[in-house]
Motif scaffolding. Structure first.
Motif, PDB file in Angstrom:
ATOM      1  N   ARG A 130      46.655  81.602  15.246  1.00  0.00           N
ATOM      2  CA  ARG A 130      47.448  81.047  14.146  1.00  0.00           C
ATOM      3  C   ARG A 130      46.947  79.641  13.844  1.00  0.00           C
ATOM      4  N   LEU A 131      46.648  79.391  12.610  1.00  0.00           N
ATOM      5  CA  LEU A 131      46.190  78.069  12.195  1.00  0.00           C
ATOM      6  C   LEU A 131      47.372  77.105  12.172  1.00  0.00           C
TER       7      LEU A 131
ATOM      8  N   GLU B  14      44.904  81.506   5.008  1.00  0.00           N
ATOM      9  CA  GLU B  14      45.268  80.959   6.312  1.00  0.00           C
ATOM     10  C   GLU B  14      44.987  81.936   7.445  1.00  0.00           C
ATOM     11  N   ALA B  15      45.226  83.216   7.204  1.00  0.00           N
ATOM     12  CA  ALA B  15      44.989  84.209   8.248  1.00  0.00           C
ATOM     13  C   ALA B  15      43.501  84.313   8.582  1.00  0.00           C
ATOM     14  N   ARG B  16      42.668  84.326   7.551  1.00  0.00           N
ATOM     15  CA  ARG B  16      41.223  84.371   7.778  1.00  0.00           C
ATOM     16  C   ARG B  16      40.739  83.103   8.464  1.00  0.00           C
ATOM     17  N   ALA B  17      41.313  81.961   8.069  1.00  0.00           N
ATOM     18  CA  ALA B  17      40.928  80.698   8.703  1.00  0.00           C
ATOM     19  C   ALA B  17      41.277  80.715  10.189  1.00  0.00           C
ATOM     20  N   ALA B  18      42.427  81.281  10.537  1.00  0.00           N
ATOM     21  CA  ALA B  18      42.817  81.375  11.945  1.00  0.00           C
ATOM     22  C   ALA B  18      41.837  82.237  12.728  1.00  0.00           C
ATOM     23  N   GLU B  19      41.413  83.342  12.145  1.00  0.00           N
ATOM     24  CA  GLU B  19      40.437  84.200  12.810  1.00  0.00           C
ATOM     25  C   GLU B  19      39.103  83.473  13.002  1.00  0.00           C
ATOM     26  N   LEU B  20      38.710  82.691  11.995  1.00  0.00           N
ATOM     27  CA  LEU B  20      37.446  81.959  12.075  1.00  0.00           C
ATOM     28  C   LEU B  20      37.510  80.852  13.124  1.00  0.00           C
ATOM     29  N   PHE B  21      38.508  79.990  13.018  1.00  0.00           N
ATOM     30  CA  PHE B  21      38.554  78.804  13.867  1.00  0.00           C
ATOM     31  C   PHE B  21      39.039  79.087  15.290  1.00  0.00           C
ATOM     32  N   SER B  22      39.494  80.289  15.547  1.00  0.00           N
ATOM     33  CA  SER B  22      39.777  80.685  16.930  1.00  0.00           C
ATOM     34  C   SER B  22      38.545  81.289  17.581  1.00  0.00           C
TER      35      SER B  22
ATOM     36  N   ALA C 172      42.795  73.216  14.146  1.00  0.00           N
ATOM     37  CA  ALA C 172      43.398  73.609  15.423  1.00  0.00           C
ATOM     38  C   ALA C 172      44.128  74.919  15.219  1.00  0.00           C
ATOM     39  N   THR C 173      43.926  75.822  16.147  1.00  0.00           N
ATOM     40  CA  THR C 173      44.628  77.110  16.111  1.00  0.00           C
ATOM     41  C   THR C 173      45.289  77.356  17.458  1.00  0.00           C
TER      42      THR C 173
ATOM     43  N   PRO D 149      50.902  76.985  26.053  1.00  0.00           N
ATOM     44  CA  PRO D 149      50.273  77.747  24.979  1.00  0.00           C
ATOM     45  C   PRO D 149      48.790  77.394  24.882  1.00  0.00           C
ATOM     46  N   GLY D 150      47.974  78.391  24.619  1.00  0.00           N
ATOM     47  CA  GLY D 150      46.547  78.158  24.447  1.00  0.00           C
ATOM     48  C   GLY D 150      46.217  77.738  23.028  1.00  0.00           C
ATOM     49  N   ALA D 151      45.088  77.060  22.861  1.00  0.00           N
ATOM     50  CA  ALA D 151      44.686  76.594  21.540  1.00  0.00           C
ATOM     51  C   ALA D 151      43.169  76.422  21.509  1.00  0.00           C
ATOM     52  N   VAL D 152      42.635  76.357  20.311  1.00  0.00           N
ATOM     53  CA  VAL D 152      41.217  76.083  20.095  1.00  0.00           C
ATOM     54  C   VAL D 152      41.106  74.945  19.089  1.00  0.00           C
ATOM     55  N   LEU D 153      40.301  73.943  19.423  1.00  0.00           N
ATOM     56  CA  LEU D 153      40.022  72.835  18.511  1.00  0.00           C
ATOM     57  C   LEU D 153      38.659  73.043  17.885  1.00  0.00           C
ATOM     58  N   THR D 154      38.552  72.826  16.590  1.00  0.00           N
ATOM     59  CA  THR D 154      37.250  72.795  15.936  1.00  0.00           C
ATOM     60  C   THR D 154      36.875  71.339  15.751  1.00  0.00           C
TER      61      THR D 154
END
Length: 491
Positions: A29-30, A50-58, A152-153, A166-171
Motif C-alpha cells: 500500500r502506498l 495508486e495501486a500500480r504505484a504500490a506494486e512498483l515501489f514495493s 514509501a509503501t 509493520p513492514g515497509a519499503v522506502l524508495t
C-alpha cells in the motif's frame, strides 16, 4: 511510471555487485509519494494509479528491462572493520536523469534478502522508513546535501526487531551509492582493477572536472575533492544540530551526501556530547565528535585508494597524509561561514569564531534549545525583541551579556535591523523534525494505521523557515515527559 533508467552500476564487473530481484510482499500500500521529486526525475504522473504505484515501489511489479542490483561494500562499524557488508536489504533499480541532466540512483530499501544479507530478513520496519523519509526531506529543505525519499509503501506483513512491527519499503534517490566502504571492499581483497573502476565511476558521477587530469593524478585529486565535500557536509550538519548516529565508513558517501538515516536525530537542548543512537554506548558519534569521525573515515578512504597513487608508497602516504591534514582547516572554514550566516553577519572579522563559540558555550551552560536559540536570535537584533530568546535560557544574564557583544559586531555590518532580521530568518529554521514528534508519527502509523500525523509533520519540516502560527506546535521542544533520548536502527 518509472522514467527510462540506465544501468551503469549493474553493468560493472559481476564481482562488484549481485543481480537479485525483490522478494514479493503480500499486500503493498502506498503511504507516501514525493510528487515534486518524481516529476523532477521524469516520472509521468498524469495518469497516476495508486495501486500500480504500490506494486512498483514495493518491488512486486518491476519493469522487465530493469536489472535490480545489490552492491558489494565493506566498512568500519564503530571502529571495527567488517570485510563484507553490502546491500543486505536494498536494491538499485537503475539511474534516472533529472531535469538538470544529473544522474540519480533509484533504490528500494527493505525489499528482501540479497547475497549480502548475512542472515537478515532484508526487510525494513515502518518506523525507520518514516524516519528516513521525514528527516531526509527536512535536510533537503534545510539545504543540506542528502539522499531523498521518493516513496514509501507498507507491505502487509510484520517485521520482527525489538517487537513485531509493520513492514515497509522506502524508495530512495541519491546522486550515487558509492561509499568509502565500497572502496574498502576491494582494497582489502587487493583488487586494484576494481578500485580503478570505482575511481573512474566516482569521477564521472561526482567530480567530472577531474577527468581532465592524467590517470595517475586522479586518485589523489579525488581524495582531496572528497575531503572538501565531506568537510562542507559536516559543517552543515553541525549548523543545524543534526546527529547522524552511525558514521561508519559504509555510511560515508563519496559524493558528499548524507546517507542512511538510522538512529539519527536533531538536538533539542544544546550539549556537544549528545548521543541518541542506542548502539553508541561510548559516544563515538556524539555531536561534537562528528568532524573528527569524518576525518577518520576519510583516512580509511585514503588507505583504500593508496595502491593507485603510484609505486612509491612512502611518497604516496606522505602526500595523502598532507591532504588529510587539511580537513580541519576546511571544516572550520565552512563551519565559520555557516555560523556567520546564522548570526546575521555578511562580512568577516577575526573575532567571529570566538563570538560564535562563546554563544554555543552560553547555550550549553543555559540548557538552551539549539534551534529555538538561533530562530529567536533574529528578533533580538534590538533589545526590545530579545524576550523570547532570553526565555530559552536557564541563565539569562550570560546570554544578555553575549547579546551586547553581538549587537556591537552587527554595528560593523552597515545593514538595518530589518535586513539582518530577514537574512537570519532565511537560514535559521523555525521547524525541524524533532525527535518526539517523529516518534509520535511512528506510533500513530505503526499502532493505529494513522498517517495524518506523518503528513502534517512532513508538510511542516519541508517548509522549515515558515514561522507562521500554523507551525507553532511543531516548533516547540519536548516537554519533560515527551523527551526521546534513544533512537534505534532498523536493521
Amino acid at each position: 511510471m518509472l522514467p527510462p533508467l540506465s544501468h551503469r552500476y549493474a553493468d560493472l564487473p559481476e564481482h562488484m555487485r549481485a543481480e537479485v530481484y525483490p522478494t514479493p510482499v503480500p499486500k503493498p500500500r502506498l503511504v507516501a509519494l514525493n510528487r515534486p521529486l518524481a516529476e523532477d526525475l521524469g516520472m509521468e504522473l498524469a495518469c497516476f494509479d495508486e495501486a500500480r504505484a504500490a506494486e512498483l515501489f514495493s518491488g512486486n511489479a518491476l519493469p522487465e528491462e530493469l536489472k535490480p542490483t545489490a552492491a558489494a561494500y565493506a566498512g568500519h562499524q564503530f571502529g571495527n572493520f567488517v570485510p563484507q557488508l553490502g546491500d543486505g536489504r536494498a536494491l538499485l533499480l537503475g539511474e534516472a536523469r533529472n531535469r538538470a541532466g544529473q544522474l540519480r540512483d533509484i533504490q528500494l530499501k527493505g525489499s528482501g534478502r540479497t547475497p549480502f544479507s548475512r542472515g537478515g530478513d532484508g526487510r525494513a520496519p515502518l518506523g525507520p522508513v518514516l524516519r528516513e523519509y521525514l528527516v531526509s526531506e527536512a535536510m533537503h529543505a534545510l539545504g543540506v546535501p542528502t539522499t531523498r525519499a521518493l516513496a514509501a509503501t507498507t507491505t502487509g506483513e510484520r517485521v520482527y526487531r525489538r517487537m513485531p512491527e509493520p513492514g515497509a519499503v522506502l524508495t530512495r534517490v541519491a546522486s550515487s551509492h558509492l561509499r568509502v566502504g565500497t572502496f574498502q571492499y576491494f582494497a582489502v581483497r587487493g583488487d586494484e582493477a576494481a578500485l580503478r573502476v570505482l575511481v573512474d565511476e566516482a569521477i564521472v558521477r561526482h567530480y567530472p572536472e577531474l577527468a581532465e587530469l592524467a590517470a595517475d593524478a586522479q586518485p589523489m585529486a579525488l581524495l582531496e575533492a572528497v575531503i572538501e565535500r565531506q568537510a562542507k557536509l559536516i559543517a552543515k550538519w553541525m549548523s543545524v544540530g543534526f546527529i547522524h548516529g552511525v558514521m561508519n565508513t559504509d555510511n560515508c558517501a563519496i559524493g558528499g551526501e548524507t546517507i542512511d538515516y538510522g538512529p539519527c536525530a536533531f538536538m533539542d537542548r544544546y550539549d556537544p556530547m549528545t548521543v541518541f543512537s542506542s548502539i553508541d554506548g561510548r559516544g563515538r558519534y556524539a555531536y561534537a565528535n562528528q568532524p573528527s569521525m569524518a576525518q577518520w573515515n576519510l583516512a580509511r578512504f585514503a588507505e583504500a585508494i593508496l595502491p593507485l597513487m603510484g609505486h612509491d608508497s612512502k611518497q604516496a602516504i606522505a602526500e595523502a597524509t598532507e591532504v588529510l591534514e587539511t580537513f580541519n582547516e576546511r571544516y572550520q572554514r565552512h563551519w565559520l561561514s555557516a555560523m556567520r550566516h546564522k548570526l546575521g553577519l555578511s562580512t568577516a572579522q577575526d573575532a567571529d569564531a570566538v563570538l560564535a563559540a562563546d554563544l554555543l558555550e552560553v547555550m550549553h551552560q543555559g540548557s538552551a534549545d539549539f534551534t529555538l536559540t538561533f530562530h529567536y536570535l533574529a528578533g533580538a537584533v534590538t533589545p526590545e525583541g530579545a524576550e523570547q530568546l532570553v526565555a530559552v535560557f536557564d541563565q539569562p544574564k550570560d546570554i544578555e551579556a553575549w547579546l551586547v557583544r553581538w549587537r556591537q559586531r552587527l554595528g560593523d555590518e552597515q545593514a538595518s535591523a530589518k535586513e539582518v532580521f530577514e537574512r537570519m530568518c532565511a537560514v535559521n529554521p523555525a521547524v525541524i523534525p524533532r525527535n518526539h514528534r517523529v516518534e509520535q508519527v511512528i506510533e500513530a502509523a505503526s499502532e493505529r494505521d494513522d498517517f495524518a500525523p506523518f503528513n502534517a509533520l512532513l508538510a511542516a519540516v519541508t517548509h522549515p523557515f515558515d514561522a507562521s502560527n500554523e507551525c507553532v506546535d511543531f516548533r516547540q521542544p519536548p516537554l519533560d515527559g515527551e523527551q526521546v533520548l534513544r533512537t534505534f536502527c532498523g536493521t
